[in-house]
Design a protein around this motif. Structure first.
Motif, PDB file in Angstrom:
ATOM      1  N   PHE A  24       0.868  -1.180   0.000  1.00  0.00           N
ATOM      2  CA  PHE A  24       0.000   0.000   0.000  1.00  0.00           C
ATOM      3  C   PHE A  24       0.908   1.234   0.000  1.00  0.00           C
ATOM      4  O   PHE A  24       1.585   1.532   0.993  1.00  0.00           O
ATOM      5  N   THR A  64     -13.986   3.841   8.482  1.00  0.00           N
ATOM      6  CA  THR A  64     -14.051   3.725   7.027  1.00  0.00           C
ATOM      7  C   THR A  64     -15.270   4.448   6.473  1.00  0.00           C
ATOM      8  O   THR A  64     -15.191   5.136   5.445  1.00  0.00           O
ATOM      9  N   LEU A 117     -11.903  -7.685  -7.425  1.00  0.00           N
ATOM     10  CA  LEU A 117     -11.559  -6.305  -7.075  1.00  0.00           C
ATOM     11  C   LEU A 117     -11.455  -5.400  -8.305  1.00  0.00           C
ATOM     12  O   LEU A 117     -11.820  -4.218  -8.245  1.00  0.00           O
ATOM     13  N   HIS A 145     -13.606  -0.480  -0.134  1.00  0.00           N
ATOM     14  CA  HIS A 145     -12.932  -0.955   1.077  1.00  0.00           C
ATOM     15  C   HIS A 145     -12.823  -2.477   1.014  1.00  0.00           C
ATOM     16  O   HIS A 145     -13.790  -3.165   0.672  1.00  0.00           O
ATOM     17  N   ALA A 146     -11.643  -3.030   1.335  1.00  0.00           N
ATOM     18  CA  ALA A 146     -11.413  -4.477   1.303  1.00  0.00           C
ATOM     19  C   ALA A 146     -11.137  -4.997   2.703  1.00  0.00           C
ATOM     20  O   ALA A 146     -10.406  -4.364   3.478  1.00  0.00           O
ATOM     21  N   THR A 147     -11.716  -6.148   2.999  1.00  0.00           N
ATOM     22  CA  THR A 147     -11.523  -6.761   4.308  1.00  0.00           C
ATOM     23  C   THR A 147     -11.484  -8.270   4.163  1.00  0.00           C
ATOM     24  O   THR A 147     -12.084  -8.833   3.241  1.00  0.00           O
ATOM     25  N   LEU A 205      -6.234 -10.800   2.483  1.00  0.00           N
ATOM     26  CA  LEU A 205      -5.302  -9.669   2.369  1.00  0.00           C
ATOM     27  C   LEU A 205      -3.925 -10.007   2.921  1.00  0.00           C
ATOM     28  O   LEU A 205      -2.931  -9.358   2.565  1.00  0.00           O
ATOM     29  N   SER A 225      -2.898  -0.413  -3.453  1.00  0.00           N
ATOM     30  CA  SER A 225      -3.489   0.917  -3.274  1.00  0.00           C
ATOM     31  C   SER A 225      -3.962   1.513  -4.597  1.00  0.00           C
ATOM     32  O   SER A 225      -4.723   2.485  -4.593  1.00  0.00           O
ATOM     33  N   VAL A 268      -7.830  -0.327  -4.407  1.00  0.00           N
ATOM     34  CA  VAL A 268      -8.764  -0.085  -3.306  1.00  0.00           C
ATOM     35  C   VAL A 268      -8.400   1.230  -2.618  1.00  0.00           C
ATOM     36  O   VAL A 268      -7.274   1.727  -2.734  1.00  0.00           O
ATOM     37  N   SER A 285      -9.051   1.547   0.860  1.00  0.00           N
ATOM     38  CA  SER A 285      -8.653   1.224   2.236  1.00  0.00           C
ATOM     39  C   SER A 285      -8.701  -0.287   2.424  1.00  0.00           C
ATOM     40  O   SER A 285      -9.444  -0.998   1.733  1.00  0.00           O
ATOM     41  N   ILE A 286      -7.903  -0.778   3.365  1.00  0.00           N
ATOM     42  CA  ILE A 286      -7.890  -2.194   3.747  1.00  0.00           C
ATOM     43  C   ILE A 286      -7.795  -2.285   5.265  1.00  0.00           C
ATOM     44  O   ILE A 286      -7.267  -1.389   5.926  1.00  0.00           O
ATOM     45  N   HIS A 298      -5.379   3.470   4.581  1.00  0.00           N
ATOM     46  CA  HIS A 298      -6.234   4.106   3.582  1.00  0.00           C
ATOM     47  C   HIS A 298      -5.437   5.188   2.859  1.00  0.00           C
ATOM     48  O   HIS A 298      -4.368   5.619   3.310  1.00  0.00           O
TER      49      HIS A 298
END
Length: 829
Positions: free
Chosen positions: A164, A182, A281, A296-298, A302, A315, A318, A320-321, A340
């Motif tokens: 990122f 977020t 994604l 946003h990825a969760t 990851l 980055s 997305v 933010s992660i 983020h």
């Protein structure tokens, strides 16, 4: 990192305009804090569990000691003291009370040590929490400098590890707090005037999440921000891949825009769901850019970013992660990290009461842990975790009868994680090859041929003369759920290095889930030896499940054909099933008393069966009646033989019960007849001898003047159980006959004379002569000492049902008495 190194680093970054605290003072204070914290952690780590029974004994033994009494009351009492004690307590005494509370156990099954052991990294992370509280008392400028340095280093390290570029970060206590921030980031990015306009400026925001991912955290964020829960849009999953259906997402966004709503946030699932599904994604990014939404990825997927060494950055895709590093590393109390993209907006600090302490200083435990682990160790841990998932998936998919519910690693691309880690970063390919979760279940449906005839010769006939019966999961969902629950518990017991979880899947029912990235304190991914043991255990127990399912169809078929066995539905039993032994014609007479007798009969049946095979156990059906439970079986088990054993033992128990009931009735009737005879003889003797003989004083004179005859005494009574007759006892006392009597008391060619009084009782007890096991007879007295009679010979009787018996079926020698003596004399009033 050592304390000296910490002090040197602080000195190197000291700004000359800021007043410093002496480095020697910092090192001394931190060293003392580290030493005492380590001592406390070591004491708590060595606390042993004390069961409740031992605690009670200990408390009773030290009843006179006030300190022990206070500790026991604090641990056991459910009521809290309303006032604080007046005297000061020493720190050692307070810590002792804490150890006492931790050691409390409600059962004997609790682990020996309540708290898990700490490794070096975990120990350092826990010490860091104490240091955070200590550092918060620094001067404001000094605190700002230390915090910026710690948080800045941590953010840069994590940005490099997880690909990122130039991230901003915040550190949270849980995932709900991270998703709340977020949502605020998405609001600020889309509506810069949010602080001035408030909620109306959002124009009915919308958040989009896959139905495979729990919406609880988004619901928490909506409640915190005063937004309606209707703002959350659950997008259905694709039936083929289990991921979010992006065509439906596009349609929903367009519909919301047409309804004057504001699409704000899309949450991508990267292994966050139970089965580890991964959303696309790249296509999500295109949709979000088109409609100016925050992506946003969760999820655990990851973590695979650490394994990638090629060029590229996540980055770019997305916004933010979320990183759950404590779970991935197995280190306790590490904060949840939100990385983020940078937002130059002062509105972000408006959400924080103290920007320094609330988001930055909590990074200290992560700052120390990352340095203690190192990049190579972190990458190795994550890589081993994904390899473990791949191997476990391979073992499970090759096991006959097992169905893997989760996605296969690299199923679409056909490549492995090792093939892509050194190539330029392709997030879709990387996440598709790195499966963080394996979910499987036993799904071994089978078709079993069941012979129409039970003759051994007929069993060798062709398959065309058999009736095929199928036991499919679709028709026995609850039973297969119980089988999977049993398999999960067995694997949890036999494979402690795998943190298996028994889950309820919405479509597939009960499943077994394994995720090596959900590590507890001090846990490590399993080794190759652990994986081999798992494969062996899984194969053995699945073979048992297949055999049980195969035999269950036969079991049901044979029980349905039986005249005395009935199938019992056991909702919580995973074995082959339950049956109840019901004698013929009992079902039409199931009164409350009959149910009690039926329960007693089946309880005795289970006790008798347990002596032959441990596969039998006592169960209870939904109707409250007792039944025989059959456990797991193997392929070699002969179900028909087991059921025949149940029937034969059940009939034997029934016969023995009938004999005892008949004998009890005969004894009762015999005692009543003997009592009536003795009472009648007493009255006749009274009138024959005259009343004067029984008057005090006068009777003695009358007996002296006219002695009574010697042979006019009242004769006692004995009960001959073999003949069912109450007899007088003159022969017993005249010839001194005993049950083990000597043969020379009477001539060999003579037998004692027939008793003077014989009263039959069988006809009053039962119309059917009783069938008794024959052995050496014994006598039992009603109210006087036991007398004995001659031993009886073996008798072979055949009851009306045609079941011939010569001796007791439960043992070689019968315990049924043949002769019961009744009191010889009843005292007259």
């Amino acid at each position: 990192m050592s304390n000296t190194g910490d002090g040197d680093k602080l000195e190197e970054k000291t700004e000359p305009k800021v007043a410093e605290i002496a480095a020697s003072s910092i090192r001394s204070g931190l060293a003392e804090l580290e030493l005492k914290t380590s001592q406390v952690l070591q004491r708590l780590e060595n606390v042993k569990t004390i069961p409740a029974t031992e605690r009670e004994e200990s408390a009773n033994g030290a009843e006179n000691e006030q300190a022990t009494k206070e500790k026991s009351n604090a641990a056991v009492s459910s009521k809290l003291n309303t006032s604080l004690h007046g005297d000061r307590k020493l720190p050692a005494e307070i810590l002792k009370s804490l150890e006492w509370l931790i050691s409390y156990a409600d059962s004997e099954d609790d682990p020996e040590y309540p708290l898990p052991a700490l490794d070096d990294v975990s120990h350092l992370a826990l010490i860091s929490h104490s240091i955070v509280a200590y550092l918060s008392h620094l001067d404001r400028q000094q605190l700002l400098r230390v915090t910026n340095s710690i948080a800045g280093d941590t953010t840069r390290w994590l940005g490099t590890l997880f690909r990122f570029v130039d991230p901003a970060s915040s550190f949270h206590t849980d995932n709900a707090d991270a998703i709340l921030r977020t949502v605020r980031l998405a609001i600020v990015a889309h509506c810069p005037g949010y602080l001035e306009g408030g909620i109306p400026a959002l124009a009915q925001p919308c958040f989009y999440i896959s139905e495979n991912t729990t919406p609880l955290r988004l619901q928490f964020a909506c409640r915190q921000l005063g937004l309606p829960l209707e703002a959350i849009r659950l997008i259905p999953a694709n039936n083929t891949f289990g991921t979010m259906d992006l065509s439906l997402l596009q349609k929903q966004v367009q519909f919301d825009l047409a309804s004057n709503r504001t699409p704000l946030l899309v949450v991508a699932d990267i292994g966050a769901s139970l089965c580890g599904y991964v959303d696309n994604l790249l296509r999500m990014r295109d949709i979000c850019k088109t409609h100016n939404m925050w992506l946003h990825a969760t999820g655990h997927g990851l973590a695979s970013l650490v394994c990638s060494h090629g060029p590229g950055a996540v980055s770019e895709i997305v916004d933010s992660i979320v990183l759950n590093l404590g779970s991935w590393f197995g280190v306790p109390s590490l904060p949840i990290v939100l990385l983020h993209r940078q937002l130059q907006n002062s509105a972000l600090t408006a959400f924080e009461s103290d920007p320094i302490l609330s988001r930055r200083l909590n990074a200290l435990s992560l700052w120390t842990s990352l340095q203690a682990l190192g990049r190579e160790s972190i990458s190795e841990r994550i890589h081993i975790a994904f390899e473990t998932c791949g191997l476990l998936f391979e073992f499970a998919s090759k096991c006959e009868g097992i169905r893997v519910v989760s996605r296969a690693p690299g199923a679409q691309s056909g490549v492995t994680l090792a093939d892509v880690v050194n190539k330029p970063l392709d997030v879709n390919l990387l996440f598709e090859t790195a499966a963080p979760v394996v979910v499987f279940q036993f799904d071994g449906s089978t078709t079993i041929p069941i012979n129409k005839s039970t003759n051994s010769a007929d069993n060798e006939q062709s398959i065309s003369e058999t009736a095929a019966k199928t036991l499919e999961k679709v028709n026995n969902v609850s039973y297969f759920d119980r089988l999977n629950s049993w398999l999960g518990q067995i694997l949890q017991r036999d494979c402690p290095n795998f943190d298996f979880e028994i889950i309820e899947h919405q479509m597939h029912g009960t499943c077994i889930r394994y995720c090596p990235l959900e590590l507890g304190l001090g846990e490590q991914p399993p080794t190759v030896e652990n994986l081999e043991n798992f494969a062996l255990s899984l194969e053995n127990h699945v073979d048992i499940l297949r055999a049980t399912v195969k035999h269950k169809a036969t079991f049901i078929h044979l029980v349905e054909k039986s005249d005395v066995l009935r199938i019992v539905n056991l909702p919580d039993w995973a074995g082959m099933g339950g049956v109840r032994f019901v004698p013929e014609n009992w079902e039409s007479l199931l009164t409350d008393q009959a149910k009690t007798e039926l329960n007693k009969l089946n309880i005795d049946l289970v006790e008798a069966l347990k002596s032959t095979d441990n596969a039998f156990s006592l169960g209870e059906g939904p109707d409250g009646l007792i039944c025989v439970r059959f456990g797991m079986v193997t392929h070699e088990t002969d179900v028909e033989e087991l059921l025949d054993l149940v029937v034969s033992v059940g009939q034997s128990v029934q016969e023995n019960s009938r004999v005892l009931d008949t004998m009890s009735e005969i004894v009762r009737k015999g005692i009543e007849a003997a009592t009536a005879d003795l009472q009648r003889e007493t009255e006749e003797k009274l009138w024959q001898e005259g009343i004067l003989r029984h008057v005090p004083v006068v009777g003695r004179v009358f007996n002296w003047w006219s002695p009574p005859p010697k042979e006019t005494g009242i004769k006692g009574r004995s009960l001959n159980l073999t003949q069912g007759v109450v007899e007088s006892t003159e022969n017993i006392y005249k010839y001194h006959m005993q049950m083990t009597g000597a043969p020379n008391q009477l001539p060999a060619n003579k037998s004692p004379p027939t008793p003077l009084v014989q009263t039959p009782v069988i006809s009053t007890a039962s119309n059917t002569p009783p069938v008794f096991p024959t052995t050496a007879t014994t006598t039992a007295a009603a109210t006087t000492p036991i007398t004995k009679t001659a031993s009886a010979t073996n008798v072979s009787n055949t009851p009306p049902d045609g079941h011939a018996r010569t001796v007791s079926q439960s043992s070689g020698n019968s315990s049924v008495p043949e002769l019961v003596a009744v009191n010889n004399v009843i005292n007259s009033n």
